[in-house]
Design a protein around this motif. Structure first.
Motif, PDB file in Angstrom:
ATOM      1  N   ALA A 395      35.538  25.675  48.601  1.00  0.00           N
ATOM      2  CA  ALA A 395      35.631  26.617  47.495  1.00  0.00           C
ATOM      3  C   ALA A 395      34.442  26.483  46.554  1.00  0.00           C
ATOM      4  CB  ALA A 395      36.938  26.384  46.744  1.00  0.00           C
ATOM      5  N   ARG A 398      31.453  28.279  47.661  1.00  0.00           N
ATOM      6  CA  ARG A 398      31.557  29.722  47.513  1.00  0.00           C
ATOM      7  C   ARG A 398      31.684  30.140  46.050  1.00  0.00           C
ATOM      8  NH1 ARG A 398      36.044  31.661  51.757  1.00  0.00           N
ATOM      9  NH2 ARG A 398      35.370  33.677  50.892  1.00  0.00           N
ATOM     10  N   VAL A 400      33.946  29.068  43.826  1.00  0.00           N
ATOM     11  CA  VAL A 400      35.323  29.186  43.372  1.00  0.00           C
ATOM     12  C   VAL A 400      35.806  27.801  42.958  1.00  0.00           C
ATOM     13  CG1 VAL A 400      37.679  29.825  44.001  1.00  0.00           C
ATOM     14  CG2 VAL A 400      35.750  31.149  44.891  1.00  0.00           C
ATOM     15  N   GLU A 401      36.439  27.725  41.798  1.00  0.00           N
ATOM     16  CA  GLU A 401      36.983  26.461  41.293  1.00  0.00           C
ATOM     17  C   GLU A 401      38.421  26.304  41.789  1.00  0.00           C
ATOM     18  OE1 GLU A 401      37.733  24.242  36.996  1.00  0.00           O
ATOM     19  OE2 GLU A 401      37.527  26.422  37.103  1.00  0.00           O
ATOM     20  N   VAL A 436      41.035  31.928  48.015  1.00  0.00           N
ATOM     21  CA  VAL A 436      39.590  31.790  47.793  1.00  0.00           C
ATOM     22  C   VAL A 436      38.890  33.111  48.092  1.00  0.00           C
ATOM     23  CG1 VAL A 436      37.508  30.634  48.603  1.00  0.00           C
ATOM     24  CG2 VAL A 436      39.579  29.303  48.165  1.00  0.00           C
ATOM     25  N   ALA A 439      39.576  35.345  45.127  1.00  0.00           N
ATOM     26  CA  ALA A 439      38.986  34.954  43.846  1.00  0.00           C
ATOM     27  C   ALA A 439      37.468  34.988  43.850  1.00  0.00           C
ATOM     28  CB  ALA A 439      39.469  33.543  43.465  1.00  0.00           C
ATOM     29  N   GLN A 440      36.857  34.991  45.025  1.00  0.00           N
ATOM     30  CA  GLN A 440      35.399  34.954  45.088  1.00  0.00           C
ATOM     31  C   GLN A 440      34.809  36.202  44.428  1.00  0.00           C
ATOM     32  OE1 GLN A 440      33.853  34.584  49.029  1.00  0.00           O
ATOM     33  NE2 GLN A 440      31.805  33.981  48.352  1.00  0.00           N
ATOM     34  N   SER A 445      36.403  32.606  38.609  1.00  0.00           N
ATOM     35  CA  SER A 445      36.755  32.459  40.021  1.00  0.00           C
ATOM     36  C   SER A 445      37.534  31.155  40.167  1.00  0.00           C
ATOM     37  CB  SER A 445      35.490  32.435  40.892  1.00  0.00           C
ATOM     38  OG  SER A 445      34.786  33.650  40.761  1.00  0.00           O
ATOM     39  N   ARG A 446      38.847  31.255  40.168  1.00  0.00           N
ATOM     40  CA  ARG A 446      39.664  30.048  40.170  1.00  0.00           C
ATOM     41  C   ARG A 446      40.873  30.241  41.087  1.00  0.00           C
ATOM     42  NH1 ARG A 446      40.898  29.865  35.143  1.00  0.00           N
ATOM     43  NH2 ARG A 446      39.134  28.554  34.516  1.00  0.00           N
ATOM     44  N   ASP A 469      45.604  32.892  42.374  1.00  0.00           N
ATOM     45  CA  ASP A 469      44.174  33.181  42.299  1.00  0.00           C
ATOM     46  C   ASP A 469      43.908  34.130  41.146  1.00  0.00           C
ATOM     47  OD1 ASP A 469      44.100  36.069  43.262  1.00  0.00           O
ATOM     48  OD2 ASP A 469      45.105  35.115  44.968  1.00  0.00           O
TER      49      ASP A 469
END
Length: 552
Positions: A395, A398, A400-401, A436, A439-440, A445-446, A469
């Motif tokens: 993640a 990409r 994303v957290e 993911v 959220a990307q 973005s989490r 997400d």
């Protein structure tokens, strides 16, 4: 020298020979019976004709008047010849009461005694008989001539047996023609029927068909793959034990329409398709199936042959392999980052900045250790912990957290053997991957993951896996569609479209759990899977443990 054993005649050939012989026997028997019956009827008809002629002559006033003359023959002989010609009888003999002829077809026999029985006629009785007289065997009738209450003469009319036989032969000729026509028509009809039978049985004999049936039944029950045969109207014509098990159907389904089997819509659509399907992956109730369909045609559509293979185990192993690949990619990313940090430390030392190098290295170690401590503190179950560590690295790459929520608590050894780690990887791994993807590109973005156990009302305990997400969320109208095979928001060119969430729902159902989707607090989607653990597991929630969680 090899002795070649002749191949038994085909079933169609055997039936043709049997039917031909049967038709011939029936036609010949009927013809013989008809000939005998007609001959007897012809003799009876000849007797009735002779009786009628003799009675008519005996009742004629002119005959009685001629008898009273001095020379009865002079008047009776021309009369008898005329009657013979008009009534188509072979002889008419008029005689006195003692049997002396007054008339005869042969004039030279006039005056001679009648050859035959006349006693009953002399007693006033009319009768018929078959007798051999001067003209040969004949069917004759003899009747008395009565005048004023007394017998004044006798009359006999007859038809020769030879003539009767001639009539019977004429009937036999017509009957033979009819019988030959019936035999020919029966033979042609039998040939046409058996030619069609020969095409359908492919020229095989009865023993070969019997063996093929036995092999067919044995093969159906022996193969582990599912076999389903549909007729031209897409009704079940045949299904083996493997097909029943893989499709999850029971009872007598032969003759039922595919639409009545209660299968998932995509699988039903594949079975109803007119074009062939090759190695399509579909989800049944609890299995992942590879479906192949092939139309059966022979000038017209006759049905469809469907083969089914269970790849549930293979799909699970593929999921584990994908997780291992994720771990490998995470380790590769971490190794790359570690190499960059090591180069930075070395460069700082070479520049004489030792204190900054130590501080930089120590902070990186503390960050890595904190990451591991956070995951293990929240989820100490080794498989899920390793999965989350790998997914965290993926993640981060990409952008994303990935966050483990404060509610998470899953100790090692808590999960029962009935809930294998493989299914947990399938469920949580696919939910995280889906989140993911959603959220990307979003801000922020989490992805938030929660894993814990709790005891709902009604007894027992449940494992709760929740993934949220910050993506665009799920349209409530499509809340059920997202779990169906083939539904995806990914671009059409990307692989694996619409399979992840379908596999999640299948794994959850396999353990009698529930899977729901709703709107998350952040505005994205929140997927929640609940899996029953039984009465042996002790639920541990956020309220009964030290706080754990945070960004990973």
């Amino acid at each position: 020298m090899h002795l070649r054993v002749p191949r038994p005649r085909s079933l169609a050939g055997q039936l043709f020979a049997m039917q031909a012989v049967l038709i011939a026997v029936v036609v010949v028997g009927y013809a013989l019976f008809t000939y005998i019956s007609d001959r007897g009827q012809t003799e009876e008809a000849a007797g009735r004709q002779a009786r009628a002629v003799s009675l008519a002559i005996a009742d004629s006033p002119s005959v009685a008047e001629a008898i009273r003359t001095a020379d009865p023959t002079a008047r009776l002989q021309p009369y008898a010849i005329r009657v013979m010609r008009d009534t188509d009888v072979d002889f008419v003999t008029i005689m006195n009461p003692k049997g002396i002829r007054w008339t005869h077809p042969d004039p030279q026999r006039i005056g001679h005694p009648f050859v035959g029985h006349i006693e009953r006629a002399q007693r006033g009785e009319t009768f018929t008989e078959t007798y051999t007289g001067t003209l040969g065997p004949s069917v004759r009738a003899v009747t008395p001539i009565v005048d004023d209450g007394r017998i004044v003469g006798l009359v006999s009319a007859g038809i020769k047996v030879e003539e009767i036989s001639k009539r019977a032969r004429e009937q036999l000729t017509a009957l033979t023609g009819v019988a030959a026509g019936a035999l020919l028509l029966g033979a042609v009809g039998t040939y046409v029927v058996n030619a069609r039978l020969r095409r359908h049985t492919h020229g095989m004999n009865a023993d070969e068909l019997s063996r093929m049936h036995d092999y067919h039944q044995a093969a159906l029950h022996a193969v582990r793959e599912g076999l389903l045969m549909l007729d031209g109207q897409y009704r079940v014509a045949l299904i083996n034990d493997g097909g029943r098990e893989l499709l999850g159907v029971s009872g007598d389904v032969v003759g039922a329409s595919v639409a009545e089997l209660g299968l998932p819509s995509p699988l039903t659509g594949a079975l109803l398709a007119s074009e062939p399907r090759v190695d399509e992956v579909h989800l049944a109730a609890e299995r992942v199936l590879v479906v192949n369909t092939s139309p059966v045609s022979g000038g017209e559509r006759r049905g469809t042959v469907v083969t089914l293979r269970d790849v549930t185990e293979l799909q699970s192993l593929t999921g584990e392999l994908d997780s291992e690949r994720g771990f490998t990619q995470a380790l590769r990313s971490q190794a790359h980052e570690a190499a960059n940090r090591l180069h930075t430390v070395v460069s700082l030392i070479e520049l004489g900045r030792a204190e900054e190098a130590v501080e930089f290295a120590t902070s990186e170690l503390e960050l890595a250790q904190a990451l591991t401590d956070q995951v293990v503190a929240a989820v100490s179950e080794p498989v899920l912990a390793a999965l989350l560590l790998g997914k965290t690295a993926q993640a981060n790459e990409r952008g994303v957290e990935l966050v483990v929520s404060q509610d998470s608590r899953l100790d090692d050894g808590l999960l029962p053997p009935s809930l294998p780690a493989r299914d947990l990887v399938t469920i949580l791994g696919n939910l995280v991957d889906n989140a993911v993807d959603a959220a990307q590109g979003a801000v922020p973005s989490r992805v938030t993951v929660a894993a814990y156990t709790e005891a709902p009302e009604g007894g027992g305990s449940e494992l709760v896996l929740r993934v949220s997400d910050t993506g665009a969320g799920v349209d409530p109208a499509h809340a059920d569609l997202v779990f169906q095979r083939g539904y995806s928001t990914k671009p059409a060119g990307e692989g694996g479209r619409g399979l992840g969430l379908a596999l999640v729902r299948q794994a959850v159902r396999r353990h009698d759990g529930t899977l729901t989707v709703a709107e998350a607090e952040s505005g994205g989607a929140r997927f929640e899977a609940r899996l029953p653990l039984g009465d042996g597991a002790t639920p541990v929630t956020a309220a009964g443990r030290p706080g754990a969680g945070g960004a990973l």
